[in-house]
Design a protein around this motif. Structure first.
Motif, mmCIF file in Angstrom:
data_model
loop_
_atom_site.group_PDB
_atom_site.id
_atom_site.type_symbol
_atom_site.label_atom_id
_atom_site.label_comp_id
_atom_site.label_asym_id
_atom_site.label_seq_id
_atom_site.Cartn_x
_atom_site.Cartn_y
_atom_site.Cartn_z
ATOM 1 N N LEU A 28 -5.600 -91.263 68.063
ATOM 2 C CA LEU A 28 -5.518 -90.198 68.462
ATOM 3 C C LEU A 28 -7.019 -90.124 68.048
ATOM 4 O O LEU A 28 -7.860 -89.130 67.516
ATOM 5 C CB LEU A 28 -4.587 -89.365 67.652
ATOM 6 C CG LEU A 28 -3.576 -89.090 68.385
ATOM 7 C CD1 LEU A 28 -2.551 -88.057 68.260
ATOM 8 C CD2 LEU A 28 -2.798 -89.000 69.887
ATOM 9 N N GLU B 1 -14.213 -84.922 67.734
ATOM 10 C CA GLU B 1 -12.804 -84.691 68.326
ATOM 11 C C GLU B 1 -12.004 -85.146 68.308
ATOM 12 O O GLU B 1 -11.905 -86.375 68.323
ATOM 13 C CB GLU B 1 -13.478 -84.514 69.195
ATOM 14 C CG GLU B 1 -15.094 -84.051 70.245
ATOM 15 C CD GLU B 1 -14.481 -83.132 70.572
ATOM 16 O OE1 GLU B 1 -13.463 -82.351 71.181
ATOM 17 O OE2 GLU B 1 -15.321 -81.385 69.716
ATOM 18 N N THR C 239 -8.432 -86.545 69.742
ATOM 19 C CA THR C 239 -7.157 -87.368 71.406
ATOM 20 C C THR C 239 -6.316 -86.630 71.384
ATOM 21 O O THR C 239 -5.978 -86.518 70.269
ATOM 22 C CB THR C 239 -7.507 -88.630 71.426
ATOM 23 O OG1 THR C 239 -8.993 -89.568 71.358
ATOM 24 C CG2 THR C 239 -6.561 -89.389 72.390
#
Length: 375
Positions: free
Chosen positions: A316, A343, A345
């Motif tokens: 992630l 960012e 995931t």
């Protein structure tokens, strides 16, 4: 499909990932029309368990005393009386008590036995009991590898089921409501207008509290709008460590920049307000529930690259992994992310719903094996 009666057994229902997972499986069993029983010495989570439809059996099965073995005849009677289909053990001493009771019954009259290996138990005969189940659930690839190496469990008995979070409740757009925020700032006005850095874990040396403070020395020299939170229970045997940590905070000049909240039920809300969440345990986490909760909320995590946390970050947020024990690397990454947040995931791999369903499938598979004549 036949309705099952499942008894989960663990020492207590006070707090923690094992306890939370027990409640989540119990709730799913009830929702699917099965009967859920949980045996423990009790704790603050019993009310939540019972409110979701399970029955709690308040036995001190985790008390490490030979006297606890006197419960063995009562266990057998309970299994017969309640017509228990599956006993699921989640901790070593209760597992021994359960196993001795179970082994002494004829196979056709005893329930089926499932165990979950929740951690890196010290190798030896005492810990081997966690591989006693007809199925053995492991909560991460890290634990799967450990169990195979330490205990040479046949691959067919092992079932990898990641712990998970409710991805319908832990979403990147989640925000705590206004009433909660008002109550929070009333209790912790020092956090208003600050960027929050969060370590959520029971307070102990190995969970990384001291390293967190060392990292803050570096970060707070450059950013004055940062406030750090240590959120987690301070056990009675950790009071001396807590005092030492407070002294460390004061000596570092961080008294106005760090808050120890103690145990909180609203960790989700607190995490959702954080800029960064940390996992700095010096020993590898078997899974690391807090980490995946934060990532599911879209909150970046900086964590040491080992154990289950490394698996989550690899999936992630790979750039969040730092070398184990490298406080300076964690501090530099923090400074970078405060300027340029990464960012995360979306979490589709570590789902509560998948964990619940796959655990139920293990129970049903054990029952199916029995129906086909497996011993």
């Amino acid at each position: 499909m036949r309705k099952l009666t499942v008894l989960q057994v663990l020492p207590a229902l006070q707090s923690g990932g094992v306890e939370r997972g027990t409640l989540e499986i119990a709730a799913h069993l009830v929702a699917q029309g099965h009967r859920s029983l949980v045996m423990s010495a009790g704790g603050r989570m019993v009310a939540e368990l019972e409110a979701a439809g399970s029955t709690h059996i308040g036995w001190p099965v985790g008390r490490k005393s030979l006297l606890t073995l006197l419960l063995i005849p009562q266990l057998r009677e309970l299994w017969r009386r309640e017509q228990v289909d599956i006993v699921h053990v989640r901790s070593r001493f209760p597992a021994w008590v359960v196993y001795l009771a179970w082994k002494g019954m004829s196979p056709e009259h005893r329930p089926h036995l499932v165990s979950t290996v929740h951690g890196y138990y010290r190798p030896g005969c005492y810990s081997r009991i966690m591989t006693c189940g007809e199925r053995v659930i492991v909560i991460s690839k890290t634990i799967q590898d450990y169990v195979q190496k330490a205990y040479h469990v046949e691959a067919g008995k092992l079932q990898l089921i990641y712990r998970g979070v409710d991805t319908s409740q832990y979403t990147p757009d989640y925000q705590p409501d206004a009433a909660w925020q008002q109550a929070w700032y009333a209790e912790y006005p020092q956090t208003r207008g600050k960027r929050l850095l969060l370590l959520s874990a029971r307070l102990s040396r190995w969970k990384g509290a001291a390293a967190f403070v060392d990292m803050l020395r570096i970060v707070c020299r450059q950013y004055k709008d940062v406030h750090a939170l240590l959120v987690g229970e301070i056990a009675s045997d950790k009071q001396a460590f807590a005092r030492t940590l407070q002294q460390k905070i004061h000596q570092a000049g961080l008294a106005d920049s760090v808050t120890l909240t103690g145990y909180r039920k609203d960790v989700k809300q607190i995490m959702s307000m954080a800029s960064i969440v940390y996992s700095l345990a010096t020993e590898p986490e078997a899974f690391g529930r807090t980490t995946v909760e934060a990532l599911s909320l879209g909150i970046p995590v900086i964590g040491y690259q080992h154990g289950g946390v490394a698996e989550q970050l690899a999936a992630l947020l790979p750039e969040g992994a730092v070398q184990v024990g490298n406080v300076a690397e964690a501090a530099m990454l923090t400074l970078n992310w405060l300027e340029h947040p990464p960012e995360v995931t979306p979490n589709t791999q570590f789902s509560l719903q998948v964990m619940q369903q796959r655990t139920l499938e293990v129970y049903q598979a054990v029952m199916a094996d029995a129906g086909q004549g497996a011993s």
